[in-house]
Design an enzyme around this catalytic site. Structure first.
Site, PDB file in Angstrom:
ATOM      1  NE  ARG A  69      -2.277  -1.026   3.725  1.00 56.14           N
ATOM      2  CZ  ARG A  69      -1.768  -0.428   4.699  1.00 56.14           C
ATOM      3  NH1 ARG A  69      -1.884   1.034   4.131  1.00 56.14           N
ATOM      4  NH2 ARG A  69      -1.339  -0.719   5.589  1.00 56.14           N
ATOM      5  CE1 TYR A 197       0.750  -6.262  -2.229  1.00 56.80           C
ATOM      6  CE2 TYR A 197      -0.372  -4.178  -1.510  1.00 56.80           C
ATOM      7  CZ  TYR A 197       0.262  -5.382  -1.113  1.00 56.80           C
ATOM      8  OH  TYR A 197       0.108  -5.932  -0.192  1.00 56.80           O
ATOM      9  CE  LYS A 206      -5.960  -3.197   5.054  1.00 53.45           C
ATOM     10  NZ  LYS A 206      -6.137  -3.491   6.409  1.00 53.45           N
ATOM     11  CG  HIS A 226      -7.415  -2.183  10.524  1.00 51.28           C
ATOM     12  ND1 HIS A 226      -6.151  -1.605  10.777  1.00 51.28           N
ATOM     13  CD2 HIS A 226      -6.978  -3.255   9.782  1.00 51.28           C
ATOM     14  CE1 HIS A 226      -5.332  -2.309  10.051  1.00 51.28           C
ATOM     15  NE2 HIS A 226      -5.773  -3.520   9.365  1.00 51.28           N
ATOM     16  CB  SER A 248       1.202  -3.700  10.449  1.00 47.12           C
ATOM     17  OG  SER A 248       2.268  -2.499  10.548  1.00 47.12           O
ATOM     18  CB  ALA A 249       4.886  -5.775  13.273  1.00 43.62           C
ATOM     19  CB  CYS A 250       0.923  -6.354  16.960  1.00 40.63           C
ATOM     20  SG  CYS A 250       1.579  -4.757  17.529  1.00 40.63           S
ATOM     21  CG  ASP A 275      -7.566  -6.517   7.657  1.00 43.23           C
ATOM     22  OD1 ASP A 275      -6.729  -6.111   8.614  1.00 43.23           O
ATOM     23  OD2 ASP A 275      -7.602  -5.926   6.602  1.00 43.23           O
ATOM     24  CG  ASN A 364       3.328  -6.464   2.164  1.00 45.98           C
ATOM     25  OD1 ASN A 364       2.745  -6.885   2.932  1.00 45.98           O
ATOM     26  ND2 ASN A 364       2.686  -5.394   1.233  1.00 45.98           N
ATOM     27  NE  ARG A 366      -0.030  -8.290   2.508  1.00 42.95           N
ATOM     28  CZ  ARG A 366      -0.521  -7.734   3.342  1.00 42.95           C
ATOM     29  NH1 ARG A 366      -1.868  -8.157   3.678  1.00 42.95           N
ATOM     30  NH2 ARG A 366       0.003  -6.581   4.074  1.00 42.95           N
ATOM     31  CG  ASP A 492       1.227 -20.053  26.055  1.00 43.78           C
ATOM     32  OD1 ASP A 492       0.427 -20.767  26.677  1.00 43.78           O
ATOM     33  OD2 ASP A 492       2.120 -20.196  25.640  1.00 43.78           O
TER      34      ASP A 492
END
Ligand code: OXD
Ligand code: MN
Length: 581
Positions: A69, A197, A206, A226, A248-250, A275, A364, A366, A492
């Site tokens: 994006r 893309y 989005k 989101h 992102s990245a969590c 998402d 990235n 997909r 966990d």
């Protein structure tokens, strides 16, 4: 396919602008989609994968400059600049239409324009919205077929006079200098050009389901968020639904498809969405959530049997892979999936070996996979009424600041917690590591209007929900002095979700702190976990000095919104400041 005059007039206008040689309506039939798949393989747009190992799967490679994006090329075009707000790029609608019309002019000469009617949501649901995307890319058609509900059903849902989101996409020359992803919320319109893309061109996702929908939600009294949606089933068979927003990245996809650890046998997590969540107040006074999408557009690297078995299993058939590595046996591979193959073709189409010195799959890269193929898909995935939420969870990646979990005092405090969400950058992204990025409700790149007004909408909604979900914040990423993660994460995390559900049911106690309600350490189940009580206590501490620093960052961020920052948010800020002393 339709007599809807609004559709026909618009189609006529866009056809004159783009001048395609042919127009093809997508009816959603398998015969038509099969023919398109065949055509795209013949033209080289898609590569057919090993049909024994990956039936119905294809690979697509985008241009090297067109792999993600593009927030700096994304615009919200409202009549007044202040309605887009300080966190969005803005252009006046007339200027944007004029500028982009020049680019679209004749852009489909010699090409076919596909007309894709689609529903975000289930046919006949009060949540659902119809869109029509015009595109000159078969890749877009085939991805939209996975991600949304396309074809005749959408036309029926639209009816003779219904409204729809007008989505126009032209691939043109994929020129990054002339790439635009433009939302016109007041016109219910999206224009995308010079990209091929996913996030830039699958306009239902989005662009519609977040940017346009958030704007519509504000007008119509609902919310587009989101958020993942999951159902947590306990050993008694009772299910509680939770919606959660993370930058992102969590590990958002992993949480949506969580596999319980052995020690918590009898629990199950069901995926409703990975998402996006559309939220409406139900007749029963609760907040109900629906996933408007029909598929997952997930990041491939890092997905493995170990990290996310369910996501990987979802991609074993009928999936389109974008920018992953092609193995010599025509299957796919990416970093983090398994041991690297000795030889293959990288995402750029070049010969690759593990010694090539570059990644085989783009970071990235997909997969686009039908949600119904997910082994843990919820039985309520297609429920027209959605699912009732017990809790909303916000999260971020913080080494020291946020404890493992805490609960807001009430709805408005929860909105403040969402509005102050932040994550520290990781080595995965370019730039400095450990820099705090504010990302309210994980909506920063996706809010279709001024975020100050968006916070106000959250506060307004709170007044209208008689029985609102409780709001929590989690942080799976607390570190010790040596930067070692203190919490195991992954499956966990269910231990934390269980405390959340217990709080919703009034079964668990809590400790009142300056930032909210925290668990009593003994209320988090750490059976069979390689973690001791002291560590657990450490990740449940709130360091007031760190939080006083945090306040400065929050203030700096909020100052951007000037007079648009709602009083209700200022009040929460002042309350927190007072509680910190
Ligand atoms: C996504 C994103 O692709 O949030 O879902 O960037
Ligand atoms: Mn997302």
């Amino acid at each position: 396919m339709t007599n809807n005059k609004k559709v026909l007039t618009w189609l006529d206008e866009m056809t004159k602008l783009c001048q395609p040689d042919n127009i093809v309506w997508i009816d959603g039939s398998q015969a038509q989609l099969d023919a398109l798949r065949k055509e795209s393989v013949e033209s080289g747009e898609m590569i057919e994968l090993n049909q024994e190992k990956l039936p119905g799967c294809y690979l697509h490679r985008t241009a090297e400059n067109d792999v993600a994006r593009v927030e700096n090329r994304t615009f919200i075009c409202t009549s007044k600049e202040e309605d887009a707000g300080p966190t969005n790029n803005w252009m006046a609608p007339a200027d944007a239409y004029a500028k982009l019309s020049k680019l679209y002019d004749g852009s489909m000469k010699g090409r076919t324009m596909y007309v894709i009617p689609f529903i975000m949501g289930v046919k006949g649901s009060p949540f659902s919205k119809v869109g029509i995307e015009l595109t000159d890319s078969i890749y877009v058609v085939l991805n939209m077929d996975i991600m949304t509900r396309v074809g005749k059903d959408a036309i029926e849902e639209l009816g003779e006079d219904g409204d729809f989101t007008k989505c126009l996409h032209a691939k043109k020359d994929v020129d990054p200098e002339e790439r635009y992803i433009v939302q016109f919320p007041e016109d219910n319109t999206i224009w995308s050009i010079n990209s091929a893309y996913g996030g830039n061109v699958l306009l239902g996702k989005k662009c519609l389901a977040l940017r346009i929908a958030s704007y519509l939600g504000k007008q119509e009294g609902w919310m587009a968020e989101h958020m993942l949606i999951l159902g947590l089933e306990n050993p008694q068979g009772e299910v509680h639904y939770i919606a959660a927003a993370f930058p992102s990245a969590c590990g958002k996809t992993n949480l949506a498809m969580l596999i319980p650890p052995k020690a918590l046998e009898g629990y199950k997590v069901w995926t409703v969405g990975d998402d996006i969540a559309w939220l409406r107040i139900g007749e029963d006074g609760r907040l109900w959530a629906m996933n408007p999408e029909n598929g997952f557009f997930g990041v491939a690297p890092g997905t493995s049997e170990k990290t996310n078995y369910n996501a990987l299993a979802t991609t074993k058939k009928n999936t389109i892979f974008t920018n992953v590595l092609l193995t010599d046996e025509k299957t796919v591979w990416w970093e983090g999936l398994s041991e690297a193959p000795a030889h293959g073709t990288d995402w750029l189409g070049n010969e690759w070996t593990p010694d090539s010195g570059i990644k085989g799959a783009h970071p990235n890269s997909r997969f686009t996979a039908p949600a119904r193929q997910c082994p843990c898909i919820s039985s309520e995935f297609e429920n027209k009424n959605g699912v009732p939420l017990s809790a909303i969870v916000f999260g971020g990646r913080r080494a020291k600041t946020a404890p493992l979990v805490y609960q807001s005092y009430d709805w408005n405090h929860g909105v403040f917690i969402g509005a102050t969400m932040a994550s520290e950058t990781t080595a995965a992204a370019a730039g400095a590591v450990g820099v705090v990025r504010r990302d309210p409700m994980a909506m920063l790149p996706f809010c279709g209007y001024n975020m100050g007004d968006y916070f106000a909408h959250w506060l307004e909604m709170g007044k209208k929900i008689p029985n609102p979900p409780k709001i929590f914040h989690v942080n799976w990423f607390r570190q010790d002095e040596n930067k070692k993660f203190l919490w195991p994460g992954f499956g966990d995390n269910l231990r934390v979700l269980n405390w959340i559900v217990d709080r919703c049911e009034g079964k668990a106690d809590a400790v009142e702190t300056a930032i909210g309600y925290l668990p009593k350490p003994e209320d988090i189940n750490i059976d069979a976990l390689d973690i001791d009580m002291d560590t657990l206590k450490e990740i449940l501490t709130v360091d007031k000095e760190i939080w006083k620093e945090e306040l400065k960052g929050i203030k700096e961020f909020f100052d951007k919104f000037g007079s648009k920052l709602p009083e209700g948010i200022k009040e929460q800020y002042n309350n927190l400041e007072a509680r910190l002393g």
